[in-house]
Scaffold this motif. Structure first.
Motif, PDB file in Angstrom:
ATOM      1  N   UNK A 116       0.844  -1.193   0.000  1.00 38.37           N
ATOM      2  CA  UNK A 116       0.000   0.000   0.000  1.00 38.37           C
ATOM      3  C   UNK A 116       0.880   1.243   0.000  1.00 38.37           C
ATOM      4  N   UNK A 117       0.517   2.220  -0.811  1.00 34.28           N
ATOM      5  CA  UNK A 117       1.154   3.545  -0.790  1.00 34.28           C
ATOM      6  C   UNK A 117       2.643   3.512  -1.101  1.00 34.28           C
ATOM      7  N   UNK A 118       3.115   2.495  -1.822  1.00 32.66           N
ATOM      8  CA  UNK A 118       4.540   2.421  -2.149  1.00 32.66           C
ATOM      9  C   UNK A 118       4.794   1.982  -3.583  1.00 32.66           C
ATOM     10  N   UNK A 119       3.784   1.535  -4.277  1.00 32.19           N
ATOM     11  CA  UNK A 119       3.972   0.945  -5.601  1.00 32.19           C
ATOM     12  C   UNK A 119       4.611   1.927  -6.577  1.00 32.19           C
ATOM     13  N   UNK A 120       4.353   3.224  -6.398  1.00 34.95           N
ATOM     14  CA  UNK A 120       4.917   4.238  -7.294  1.00 34.95           C
ATOM     15  C   UNK A 120       6.436   4.325  -7.166  1.00 34.95           C
ATOM     16  N   UNK A 121       7.007   3.814  -6.065  1.00 31.10           N
ATOM     17  CA  UNK A 121       8.454   3.808  -5.905  1.00 31.10           C
ATOM     18  C   UNK A 121       9.118   2.617  -6.590  1.00 31.10           C
ATOM     19  N   UNK A 122       8.346   1.586  -6.932  1.00 33.51           N
ATOM     20  CA  UNK A 122       8.912   0.336  -7.425  1.00 33.51           C
ATOM     21  C   UNK A 122       9.234   0.412  -8.918  1.00 33.51           C
ATOM     22  N   UNK A 123      10.114  -0.486  -9.363  1.00 34.94           N
ATOM     23  CA  UNK A 123      10.148  -0.872 -10.762  1.00 34.94           C
ATOM     24  C   UNK A 123       8.928  -1.786 -10.919  1.00 34.94           C
ATOM     25  N   UNK A 124       7.859  -1.243 -11.428  1.00 32.60           N
ATOM     26  CA  UNK A 124       6.557  -1.894 -11.318  1.00 32.60           C
ATOM     27  C   UNK A 124       6.479  -3.241 -12.036  1.00 32.60           C
ATOM     28  N   UNK A 125       6.944  -3.360 -13.287  1.00 32.28           N
ATOM     29  CA  UNK A 125       6.894  -4.694 -13.918  1.00 32.28           C
ATOM     30  C   UNK A 125       7.733  -5.715 -13.168  1.00 32.28           C
ATOM     31  N   UNK A 126       8.924  -5.308 -12.705  1.00 31.89           N
ATOM     32  CA  UNK A 126       9.801  -6.250 -11.995  1.00 31.89           C
ATOM     33  C   UNK A 126       9.189  -6.675 -10.668  1.00 31.89           C
ATOM     34  N   UNK A 127       8.575  -5.734  -9.948  1.00 29.76           N
ATOM     35  CA  UNK A 127       7.958  -6.063  -8.664  1.00 29.76           C
ATOM     36  C   UNK A 127       6.804  -7.039  -8.842  1.00 29.76           C
TER      37      UNK A 127
END
Length: 220
Positions: free
Chosen positions: A126-137
């Motif tokens: 929650x509230x952290x996905x924008x920090x991730x490398x989204x496809x890799x995560x």
């Protein structure tokens, strides 16, 4: 002349992760303020708790768990067999360990989780996905989930396209604040079947925070 490391996405991502980790290590005590938790974070937590209850997950990991508020609540409210909180920030994990000895606190990035293949029944963030490398995560979420396991993600998602929305996208984060359609596409490319998606339910005056819940299931 540009060095090869300056153009290497892996090196760039490592630098971004380090900067984020340093910031949250410093800001960890502020994260727990009652106002932030009640009006910004808790509505998304409520949605995730409801999803976990509905799926009856026995082994759950909260990714980018921060100071452990959600992971601790999952353990207290749902009593699954095992709850893990994963974060990259030593400051956040220090606060989390002081909160609960029943949750297992682990250090690691969303893109390289410290779990074996098919080890978990649910992964949430929650509230952290924008920090991730989204496809890799999301590929990593798929890897660590057992068949039939569920991934529940809440992330900032503008209700209308914003002028800076496309500017925020780059090869490291293809959809920094993804739209509902973009979230579906990210989940599906990672091998997850989207079972539910809706805006997080919030009091009207807090709807400036426009976050989206997307739930995906790893096919059996």
């Amino acid at each position: 002349m540009t060095s090869s490391s300056a153009a290497d996405p892996t090196v760039q991502r490592r630098g971004l992760n380090t900067a984020i980790t340093r910031f949250w290590s410093f800001a960890a005590p502020l994260y727990d303020t009652d106002f932030l938790q009640r009006w910004v974070y808790r509505p998304a937590h409520d949605e995730v708790i409801a999803q976990l209850h509905s799926h009856g997950a026995a082994k759950v990991a909260d990714i980018a768990c921060g100071t452990g508020i959600l992971a601790d609540r999952i353990e207290r409210d749902l009593r699954p067999a095992a709850v893990y909180g994963v974060d990259m920030s030593d400051g956040m994990l220090e606060e989390a360990r002081a909160r609960s000895a029943r949750v297992q606190w682990l250090k690691g990035p969303a893109e390289q989780l410290p779990f074996d293949d098919s080890a978990l029944d649910a992964v949430v963030t929650t509230s952290a996905f924008h920090f991730f490398d989204q496809p890799a995560a999301l590929r990593e979420f798929h890897r660590v989930l057992a068949p039939g396991g569920v991934a529940a993600v809440t992330t900032m998602s503008p209700r209308q396209p914003l002028p800076f929305h496309r500017l925020s996208a780059n090869r490291l984060t293809p959809a920094h604040n993804p739209s509902p359609a973009e979230m579906r596409a990210l989940f599906e490319r990672a091998g997850l079947t989207v079972s539910e998606q809706h805006r997080v339910h919030r009091p009207t005056w807090t709807k400036l925070v426009s976050d989206l819940l997307t739930v995906g299931v790893k096919p059996a």
